[in-house]
Write an enzyme that holds these catalytic residues in place. Sequence first.
Site, PDB file in Angstrom:
ATOM      1  N   CYS A 122       6.461 -54.661  63.414  1.00 38.47           N
ATOM      2  CA  CYS A 122       5.178 -55.183  63.881  1.00 38.47           C
ATOM      3  C   CYS A 122       4.963 -54.998  65.381  1.00 38.47           C
ATOM      4  O   CYS A 122       3.828 -55.004  65.847  1.00 38.47           O
ATOM      5  CB  CYS A 122       5.054 -56.659  63.523  1.00 38.47           C
ATOM      6  SG  CYS A 122       5.066 -56.953  61.741  1.00 38.47           S
ATOM      7  N   HIS A 261      -0.780 -59.304  67.909  1.00 38.10           N
ATOM      8  CA  HIS A 261      -0.450 -58.840  66.559  1.00 38.10           C
ATOM      9  C   HIS A 261      -1.002 -59.849  65.568  1.00 38.10           C
ATOM     10  O   HIS A 261      -0.731 -61.053  65.658  1.00 38.10           O
ATOM     11  CB  HIS A 261       1.063 -58.706  66.405  1.00 38.10           C
ATOM     12  CG  HIS A 261       1.526 -58.635  64.990  1.00 38.10           C
ATOM     13  ND1 HIS A 261       0.950 -57.806  64.053  1.00 38.10           N
ATOM     14  CD2 HIS A 261       2.519 -59.322  64.329  1.00 38.10           C
ATOM     15  CE1 HIS A 261       1.551 -57.973  62.884  1.00 38.10           C
ATOM     16  NE2 HIS A 261       2.501 -58.887  63.030  1.00 38.10           N
ATOM     17  N   ASN A 292      -2.343 -58.335  56.979  1.00 36.59           N
ATOM     18  CA  ASN A 292      -1.391 -58.065  58.058  1.00 36.59           C
ATOM     19  C   ASN A 292      -1.100 -56.566  58.095  1.00 36.59           C
ATOM     20  O   ASN A 292      -0.362 -56.044  57.257  1.00 36.59           O
ATOM     21  CB  ASN A 292      -0.103 -58.859  57.828  1.00 36.59           C
ATOM     22  CG  ASN A 292       0.908 -58.684  58.948  1.00 36.59           C
ATOM     23  OD1 ASN A 292       0.766 -57.808  59.800  1.00 36.59           O
ATOM     24  ND2 ASN A 292       1.941 -59.510  58.940  1.00 36.59           N
TER      25      ASN A 292
END
Length: 354
Positions: A122, A261, A292
């Site tokens: 991520c 993020h 996500n």
Amino acid sequence: MQCSFNNVKISAMISVVPDNKINIDDELHTRYQGNIKKLNKIKQSTGIQYRYLVDEQTSVSDLAIYACNILFNEYKLDKNTIDSVIVTTQTPDFFMPATACYIHGKLDLPQSTIAFDINQSCVGYLYGLYVAFNMLENQSCKKILFICGNTVNKGLNTNELIGHGVSVSILEYTASSNKSFFEINNDGKGIPFLFTPFGAYKTPTSDEFEENGWENTPIKDFFMDGLEIFNFAISKEPESFNSLLKFSNFNKEQLDYIFFHQANKSIVDLIIKRLGLDSKKTPSDTMYKYGNLASASIPAAICDTLNTHQNKLNHKINIALCGFGAGFSWANAIITLDENFWCKETQVFKKETQ
């Protein structure tokens, strides 16, 4: 680790999601067995409403090539000026060769253009930027095609948070002063809390996974300890963000936007609150629209926030990029985008054009 750069800029950016759009409400009687309270709780805590997932035949390279062709055709990127292709992903097309090499061939780039992958999750957009900025700052390259994205759990549909997507950024050396600042950190002791436990060479099967000391970890193709991740993110991210402000001599009021993020609405909202940030400067609807997107969530948020009818800014802006995820890894950067920065709203992949 903290560092700064003087002569690098992001000149263009495009993000792409696949065309299979899922509304979480439509999963009430499948994933959630008709439990409306559970569904609403998931929506409230995660912020998710839609996800875009690839099919079995679509990979990171397909989405990346689609995005690159937009840059070639609309941004008028000359492929012969690209010195390097960097791909940051944890879902490569192949174990070998690097996905960057495969894309290099598909795009018919010059043989002088180097290509390599970075295995990162991520926080991959920031790690990739850091590597590329180093290459550009010392002028070993003048222009880099930076691809970032994942198709985690492709075809398994096992996690309501996950969405698939890829971003492509053009990074360039610039003779004009263009300061940027990075702070990057890692704590490998956090690996057991977010990882894919088996399937590679350390533990190819679930049996070997248990034999290598992971017997107390649930056997899943994708494992996440949600509470540990939550505590890690809300602790380390504000600390690192404030540290970068001090290092860069910026204050938060000087930042036009802060792009986090988009892991989970509850996490992002709490970080914003702890840092006392202006909610108007912290776009946080990427999770709602796409799920996500892992490493692609930051550039997707940038594309959806900064695109204009002309696809260019009309003045310089200062932005912060903030990522955290598996590893444990976390990173922050402060970057100036100039008035010629080009981007479009996140695009939907059209397979028939490939």
